[in-house]
Design a protein around this motif. Structure first.
Motif, PDB file in Angstrom:
ATOM      1  N   VAL A 223      99.041 109.318 166.370  1.00  0.00           N
ATOM      2  CA  VAL A 223      98.815 110.037 165.124  1.00  0.00           C
ATOM      3  C   VAL A 223      97.533 109.535 164.477  1.00  0.00           C
ATOM      4  CG1 VAL A 223      99.760 110.640 162.865  1.00  0.00           C
ATOM      5  CG2 VAL A 223     101.292 110.315 164.805  1.00  0.00           C
ATOM      6  N   ALA A 224      96.604 110.438 164.243  1.00  0.00           N
ATOM      7  CA  ALA A 224      95.338 110.054 163.625  1.00  0.00           C
ATOM      8  C   ALA A 224      95.540 109.766 162.150  1.00  0.00           C
ATOM      9  CB  ALA A 224      94.321 111.175 163.803  1.00  0.00           C
ATOM     10  N   ALA A 225      94.702 108.897 161.616  1.00  0.00           N
ATOM     11  CA  ALA A 225      94.800 108.521 160.206  1.00  0.00           C
ATOM     12  C   ALA A 225      94.051 109.485 159.310  1.00  0.00           C
ATOM     13  CB  ALA A 225      94.257 107.103 160.016  1.00  0.00           C
ATOM     14  N   GLY A 226      93.521 110.575 159.880  1.00  0.00           N
ATOM     15  CA  GLY A 226      92.659 111.467 159.116  1.00  0.00           C
ATOM     16  C   GLY A 226      93.360 112.305 158.065  1.00  0.00           C
ATOM     17  N   HIS A 227      94.683 112.386 158.128  1.00  0.00           N
ATOM     18  CA  HIS A 227      95.411 113.157 157.111  1.00  0.00           C
ATOM     19  C   HIS A 227      95.466 112.356 155.817  1.00  0.00           C
ATOM     20  CE1 HIS A 227      96.822 116.237 159.938  1.00  0.00           C
ATOM     21  NE2 HIS A 227      96.967 115.252 160.799  1.00  0.00           N
ATOM     22  N   THR A 228      94.709 112.778 154.824  1.00  0.00           N
ATOM     23  CA  THR A 228      94.664 112.017 153.568  1.00  0.00           C
ATOM     24  C   THR A 228      95.845 112.330 152.661  1.00  0.00           C
ATOM     25  OG1 THR A 228      93.239 113.732 152.621  1.00  0.00           O
ATOM     26  CG2 THR A 228      92.154 111.819 153.629  1.00  0.00           C
ATOM     27  N   ASP A 229      96.450 113.527 152.821  1.00  0.00           N
ATOM     28  CA  ASP A 229      97.594 113.868 151.975  1.00  0.00           C
ATOM     29  C   ASP A 229      98.891 113.471 152.676  1.00  0.00           C
ATOM     30  OD1 ASP A 229      98.810 116.938 152.995  1.00  0.00           O
ATOM     31  OD2 ASP A 229      96.966 116.113 153.849  1.00  0.00           O
ATOM     32  N   SER A 230      99.888 113.107 151.884  1.00  0.00           N
ATOM     33  CA  SER A 230     101.152 112.623 152.429  1.00  0.00           C
ATOM     34  C   SER A 230     101.846 113.681 153.272  1.00  0.00           C
ATOM     35  CB  SER A 230     102.082 112.177 151.294  1.00  0.00           C
ATOM     36  OG  SER A 230     101.550 111.066 150.611  1.00  0.00           O
TER      37      SER A 230
ATOM     38  N   ALA B  63     102.339 115.669 160.693  1.00  0.00           N
ATOM     39  CA  ALA B  63     101.761 115.277 161.981  1.00  0.00           C
ATOM     40  C   ALA B  63     102.666 114.299 162.718  1.00  0.00           C
ATOM     41  CB  ALA B  63     100.382 114.669 161.766  1.00  0.00           C
ATOM     42  N   LEU B  64     103.278 113.376 161.990  1.00  0.00           N
ATOM     43  CA  LEU B  64     104.206 112.433 162.605  1.00  0.00           C
ATOM     44  C   LEU B  64     105.415 113.156 163.194  1.00  0.00           C
ATOM     45  CD1 LEU B  64     104.445 109.362 160.181  1.00  0.00           C
ATOM     46  CD2 LEU B  64     103.902 109.272 162.613  1.00  0.00           C
ATOM     47  N   LEU B  65     106.020 114.014 162.397  1.00  0.00           N
ATOM     48  CA  LEU B  65     107.219 114.715 162.844  1.00  0.00           C
ATOM     49  C   LEU B  65     106.954 115.564 164.084  1.00  0.00           C
ATOM     50  CD1 LEU B  65     108.498 115.823 159.330  1.00  0.00           C
ATOM     51  CD2 LEU B  65     109.688 114.231 160.851  1.00  0.00           C
ATOM     52  N   SER B  66     105.820 116.227 164.107  1.00  0.00           N
ATOM     53  CA  SER B  66     105.522 117.122 165.224  1.00  0.00           C
ATOM     54  C   SER B  66     105.282 116.367 166.529  1.00  0.00           C
ATOM     55  CB  SER B  66     104.302 117.990 164.899  1.00  0.00           C
ATOM     56  OG  SER B  66     103.124 117.200 164.790  1.00  0.00           O
ATOM     57  N   GLN B  67     105.047 115.062 166.441  1.00  0.00           N
ATOM     58  CA  GLN B  67     104.898 114.257 167.654  1.00  0.00           C
ATOM     59  C   GLN B  67     106.204 114.180 168.450  1.00  0.00           C
ATOM     60  OE1 GLN B  67     102.238 111.601 168.764  1.00  0.00           O
ATOM     61  NE2 GLN B  67     101.135 113.409 168.093  1.00  0.00           N
ATOM     62  N   ARG B  68     107.307 114.315 167.768  1.00  0.00           N
ATOM     63  CA  ARG B  68     108.600 114.174 168.424  1.00  0.00           C
ATOM     64  C   ARG B  68     109.405 115.463 168.491  1.00  0.00           C
ATOM     65  NH1 ARG B  68     106.959 110.567 170.825  1.00  0.00           N
ATOM     66  NH2 ARG B  68     107.488 108.359 170.626  1.00  0.00           N
ATOM     67  N   TYR B  69     109.260 116.348 167.481  1.00  0.00           N
ATOM     68  CA  TYR B  69     110.166 117.487 167.444  1.00  0.00           C
ATOM     69  C   TYR B  69     109.573 118.631 166.631  1.00  0.00           C
ATOM     70  CZ  TYR B  69     114.280 120.360 166.628  1.00  0.00           C
ATOM     71  OH  TYR B  69     115.148 121.417 166.577  1.00  0.00           O
ATOM     72  N   ARG B  70     109.843 119.859 167.107  1.00  0.00           N
ATOM     73  CA  ARG B  70     109.503 121.065 166.363  1.00  0.00           C
ATOM     74  C   ARG B  70     110.710 122.012 166.407  1.00  0.00           C
ATOM     75  NH1 ARG B  70     104.635 122.081 164.583  1.00  0.00           N
ATOM     76  NH2 ARG B  70     105.038 124.348 164.632  1.00  0.00           N
ATOM     77  N   VAL B  71     111.218 122.351 165.220  1.00  0.00           N
ATOM     78  CA  VAL B  71     112.354 123.265 165.124  1.00  0.00           C
ATOM     79  C   VAL B  71     111.986 124.635 165.703  1.00  0.00           C
ATOM     80  CG1 VAL B  71     113.953 124.412 163.546  1.00  0.00           C
ATOM     81  CG2 VAL B  71     113.244 122.073 163.092  1.00  0.00           C
TER      82      VAL B  71
END
Length: 383
Positions: free
Chosen positions: A295-302, A308-316
């Motif tokens: 996961v890149a650190a480029g996302h400045t907003d929470s 981005a973190l969630l999509s690394q493991r799962y997408r509904v």
């Protein structure tokens, strides 16, 4: 020793070697009184109903275990009357369900942004999953309230009346299914209570199908001021209402708690309980680390970072696509049921965020907090 087990329970391979077990694996809905007649132990999931008829047909039965948190599908009183040991796996799938709920929020419009901007999650049911979800939301800095009439309000943080909980931006259901008075949860969300949901509400049900009146929900979703809805569980499973599915933002085949990690944890819990109850040596079960996150650190907003973190493991969205395609291809109610069960039986190996590792050397303090709140391990030694 003869053991009958649901074929969807993983990690049972070591049973035969460790306890010389005669292990028979069957589809959960095919486990009947005939199949368990000579069984010493029965290991199931939620689709197998263990009622008095099944229990009394198994004179040798000494242990019943369900690899699920809930146990409303089991006649526990009959087991006690027969002196049969029982175990379930509370909390084993909690992280999986929580990550399903968070993914559903993250993939639906701007709900995640709204929550980080001061919105609120309403939690119905404060059991294992509800409690852990609340702690996760605390860590993320997201406001939440909870309704659970079976618990004393003084013992629940952020306790609120059901009407207030239903007024939240996101309403997520985590109650057991019960018809017991004075607080039955069957059709808790009915025509009257569904009217409390506004057009800016996202409703998520990953508990039990009958907690929501599916016919009433279908009507509510046809209204001008309809909320959005995500269902993982359905009335009349394994044959979901396809007209209702067409009205949902996302639908899935009762797989919210189906992470590989959660399944293996449930198996380990059951095997330990079975070994203790039957005075046998517990079999050795294996586990493997999930691949590291990238996961890149480029996302400045929470919200963007968590998404981005969630999509690394799962997408509904992927499970939604699979369910819609399966229901569209099925030509009859029976074939829809078989397709629904097939989606569960052949479910992919889905790993959890929790327990996964990530290189956080470029993360800022807020990103580190968010990562930690999701159970992710920062490997650079600074977190």
């Amino acid at each position: 020793m003869r053991i009958v087990a649901d074929e969807n329970i993983p990690g049972l391979e070591g049973l035969a070697a460790s306890v010389s077990a005669d292990l028979r694996r069957l589809p959960g809905r095919s486990i009947t009184a005939t199949e368990v007649h000579n069984a010493d132990a029965l290991l199931i999931r939620s689709v197998t109903r263990v009622d008095a008829g099944l229990i009394d047909s198994a004179p040798r039965l000494r242990f019943v275990g369900t690899a699920t948190s809930g146990h409303d599908h089991i006649d526990r009183q009959r087991l006690m009357d027969r002196g049969i040991a029982f175990a379930h796996a509370p909390g084993s799938n909690a992280r999986s369900v929580i990550e399903y709920v968070l993914a559903a929020i993250a993939e639906t419009d701007d709900f995640l942004e709204r929550l980080f901007a001061g919105g609120r999650v309403g939690i119905v049911g404060y059991g294992n999953i509800g409690q852990r979800l609340g702690r996760c939301l605390d860590g993320l800095g997201i406001d939440w309230s909870v309704s659970d009439p079976w618990k004393e309000p003084a013992g629940i943080p952020n306790a609120a009346p059901l009407a207030h909980v239903l007024s939240a931006d996101v309403v997520t259901l985590h109650t057991e299914l019960t018809e017991a008075m004075p607080f039955p949860s069957c059709h808790l969300l009915n025509r009257r209570t569904l009217a409390c949901l506004s057009s800016r509400t996202l409703l998520i049900n990953a508990s039990r199908g009958a907690v929501v009146d599916n016919i009433a929900l279908r009507g509510r979703l046809d209204a001008v001021d309809a909320p959005l809805a995500v269902l993982d569980v359905w009335e009349n499973e394994p044959m979901p209402d396809t007209d209702l599915l067409a009205r949902l933002r996302f639908g899935s085949a009762h797989i919210a708690g189906y992470s590989w990690d959660g399944k293996l944890l449930a198996t380990r819990m059951l095997l330990a309980e079975m070994a203790a109850a039957l005075s046998i040596t517990p079999p050795v079960s294996q586990s493997e680390a999930a691949p590291a996150l990238d996961v890149a650190a480029g996302h400045t907003d929470s919200a963007g970072f968590v998404r981005a973190l969630l999509s690394q493991r799962y997408r509904v969205a992927e499970d939604d696509r699979l369910l819609r395609e399966a229901m569209h291809a099925a030509q009859s109610a029976e074939s829809k049921g078989r397709a629904f069960d097939s989606l569960r039986r052949s479910y992919r190996q889905r790993r959890e965020l929790a327990g996964s590792a990530v290189d956080g050397r470029r993360f800022n303090n807020n990103q580190r907090r968010l990562v930690t709140s999701l159970g992710v391990i920062i490997e650079d030694g600074a977190g």
